[in-house]
Design a protein around this motif. Structure first.
Motif, PDB file in Angstrom:
ATOM      1  N   LYS A   1       0.816  -1.209   0.000  1.00 11.88           N
ATOM      2  CA  LYS A   1       0.000   0.000   0.000  1.00 11.88           C
ATOM      3  C   LYS A   1       0.852   1.261   0.000  1.00 11.88           C
TER       4      LYS A   1
ATOM      5  N   TYR B   1      -3.249   6.790  -4.751  1.00 16.34           N
ATOM      6  CA  TYR B   1      -4.638   6.758  -4.276  1.00 16.34           C
ATOM      7  C   TYR B   1      -5.551   6.115  -5.319  1.00 16.34           C
ATOM      8  N   GLU B   2      -5.331   6.425  -6.602  1.00 15.02           N
ATOM      9  CA  GLU B   2      -6.161   5.843  -7.653  1.00 15.02           C
ATOM     10  C   GLU B   2      -5.993   4.334  -7.719  1.00 15.02           C
TER      11      GLU B   2
ATOM     12  N   MET C   1      -5.146   2.372  -5.227  1.00 15.24           N
ATOM     13  CA  MET C   1      -5.785   1.787  -4.051  1.00 15.24           C
ATOM     14  C   MET C   1      -7.298   1.692  -4.234  1.00 15.24           C
ATOM     15  N   GLU C   2      -7.914   2.731  -4.818  1.00 14.71           N
ATOM     16  CA  GLU C   2      -9.352   2.699  -5.071  1.00 14.71           C
ATOM     17  C   GLU C   2      -9.703   1.613  -6.075  1.00 14.71           C
ATOM     18  N   LEU C   3      -8.882   1.451  -7.113  1.00 17.48           N
ATOM     19  CA  LEU C   3      -9.123   0.416  -8.112  1.00 17.48           C
ATOM     20  C   LEU C   3      -9.011  -0.978  -7.491  1.00 17.48           C
TER      21      LEU C   3
ATOM     22  N   ARG D   1      -9.517  -1.772  -4.347  1.00 19.91           N
ATOM     23  CA  ARG D   1     -10.649  -1.986  -3.458  1.00 19.91           C
ATOM     24  C   ARG D   1     -11.901  -2.353  -4.252  1.00 19.91           C
ATOM     25  N   GLU D   2     -12.114  -1.712  -5.396  1.00 22.22           N
ATOM     26  CA  GLU D   2     -13.267  -2.044  -6.232  1.00 22.22           C
ATOM     27  C   GLU D   2     -13.165  -3.466  -6.778  1.00 22.22           C
TER      28      GLU D   2
END
Length: 509
Positions: A355, A360-361, A363-365, A367-368
């Protein structure tokens, strides 16, 4: 109808047998994912707890402390206070049965087997935080903040703390005797026990700790506990070098005064002495303990309520010994449970390092993708997949075709030293990994920009050599705006015309 004690006994035995069959049937299914395995273990744990409570109820019935079972068995044989009358007992029982069916003429017959089978389809609700990833990782951020903000802790990164928290021996022993350290140790142990019970509900942690306590008592009696060897004297007094202030380094009261009022106050409080007065008075009071045991000190030096005057300090020494023993026992339990969670701790550290290298992008991808993967788990996973060649799985959870396996060369292994000798299977995965987080993190650690100039380079020495040549060329052919025009590459580096042409001819730009 089930109001009689014998009927309750029969129903309890039947319930135990049904749960035992359900446990065997549930464990015969091989879970395909870690989440299914966790749900299966919790279902089995719930059924075992039910069997245990039902068994305890049966034991109470068979002990028959109130003679209720004995009286009921006697009533079945027609024995009453007036004598034995079998016919009256039979007709009374028949009357009770008829009255029951008269009151419930439309009572529905329930198949108990179907009701119990539904238990195998239940998914127990298990509380996990978002950071724990449904039991994959530890969430120790609160304990980490408690550690770095304490006197015994150090200001370290969270990833380093994951290596340190399981090794309490690095904490100085004089700081272990404080109340803050004991509370931190209790919080740490409570969290790890609670986490272990959630991911391994079938493990008997009480029995494991009972064995740890037995071994601890033997080692403690011999003075062989790691970090606590020969630290307590026979009279229970703590040596001076283990107190908050090490008196062996000071030969006079004036030298001890240089420690400061706060440190002196802390040292006096640890020994149960009065903490008030000037700096000199505190130093004199603490200096008395260098050559005089606490049991022989005058009671006027002790704080009110810190010891029993009648025991002349013996109770304080005994209490301090018990506190040291409890702290040592908690540290021993901590080491044992960290051994049980060693794999989870390692996975947590790898996840934290991953991590740290993600944007940030990304990490969001990620998580999705995890949410989509959790929602699209198909029921076909319960079926055994035929895969004799052990081909990689595709997006649908089935083995990819063999021709695709050969076409992309997925049997060919590529290793990258910059990625920590990580293996990549197939040429396409190897080419793609140069833009992934693992390779980017490795290049960042080397202090080298991850540009296309370093594609196909997997050796650390080769990457450093190439970076040195590029820096050398940039230094020799430095651009001068008053002589030549400037050239800029995609990364924003500026060169003169000759340098730019040379690097472009060599394929470095």
């Amino acid at each position: 109808m089930s109001s009689t004690l014998l009927e309750v006994t029969r129903a309890s035995h039947e319930e135990i047998e049904r749960f035992e069959r359900l446990i065997v049937k549930d464990l015969q299914k091989e879970p395909s994912t870690s989440r299914e395995r966790l749900s299966q273990n919790h279902r089995v744990r719930t059924m075992i707890d039910t069997i245990t409570s039902t068994t305890q109820k049966l034991v109470e019935i068979y002990e028959d402390n109130d003679n209720a079972r004995k009286d009921e068995i006697a009533a079945l044989g027609g024995q009453t206070e007036k004598g034995t009358n079998v016919f009256n007992a039979f007709y009374d029982r028949l009357k009770e049965i008829r009255e029951y069916h008269r009151r419930h003429p439309n009572a529905r017959v329930i198949d108990a087997s179907e009701e119990y089978e539904e238990l195998l389809k239940e998914e127990p609700h298990i509380e996990f935080s978002g950071e724990e990833g449904h039991g994959k990782y530890l969430d120790m951020h609160e304990l980490y903040n408690e550690y770095i903000n304490s006197k015994f802790g150090k200001h370290i990164e969270y990833s380093v703390y994951l290596d340190v928290f399981s090794q309490p021996n690095h904490v100085p022993r004089n700081l272990k005797l404080t109340r803050t350290y004991r509370e931190y140790l209790e919080h740490l142990l409570d969290y790890l026990i609670h986490f272990f019970q959630r991911i391994e509900p079938l493990q008997d942690l009480d029995r494991i700790f009972s064995k740890v306590e037995t071994e601890f008592e033997e080692l403690w009696a011999d003075g062989k506990i790691e970090g606590w060897k020969n630290k307590v004297l026979e009279n229970g007094h703590i040596p001076s070098n283990d107190s908050v202030v090490d008196l062996d380094y000071y030969s006079t009261v004036e030298e001890l005064m240089e420690v400061g009022p706060e440190k002196l106050k802390e040292g006096l409080a640890a020994l149960g002495l009065k903490t008030g007065g000037t700096v000199k008075q505190r130093a004199e009071r603490l200096f008395l303990t260098k050559h005089t045991p606490l049991a022989k000190l005058d009671k006027k030096h002790f704080a009110k309520g810190s010891r029993d005057v009648g025991l002349n300090g013996a109770s304080d020494a005994s209490q301090q010994t018990d506190d040291v023993r409890q702290i040592a026992l908690m540290e021993t339990k901590l080491k044992r449970i960290c051994e049980l969670l060693s794999e989870t701790i390692l996975q947590t550290k790898e996840n934290v390092e991953k991590k740290q290298a993600l944007t940030y992008e990304e990490m969001e991808l990620e998580r999705e993708e995890e949410e989509v993967q959790a929602d699209t788990e198909s029921d076909d996973e319960e079926q055994q997949i035929y895969n004799p060649l052990k081909l990689p799985m595709g997006w649908d959870g089935k083995p990819i075709p063999y021709w695709l396996y050969k076409l992309h060369g997925l049997g060919q292994e590529f290793k990258c030293e910059i990625c920590g000798n990580h293996s990549y299977w197939g040429r396409r995965a190897f080419e793609r990994h140069f833009k992934e987080w693992r390779h980017q993190h490795g290049m960042r650690c080397l202090g080298i920009p991850n540009t296309k100039n370093f594609n196909e380079i997997t050796s650390i020495e080769e990457a450093k050599a190439l970076w040195g040549r590029i820096q050398e060329r940039q230094g020799v052919n430095k651009w001068r705006p008053d002589l030549e025009e400037e050239y800029e590459d995609k990364e924003g580096n500026i060169y003169n015309k000759k340098t730019f042409t040379d690097l472009q001819r060599q394929g470095l730009i």
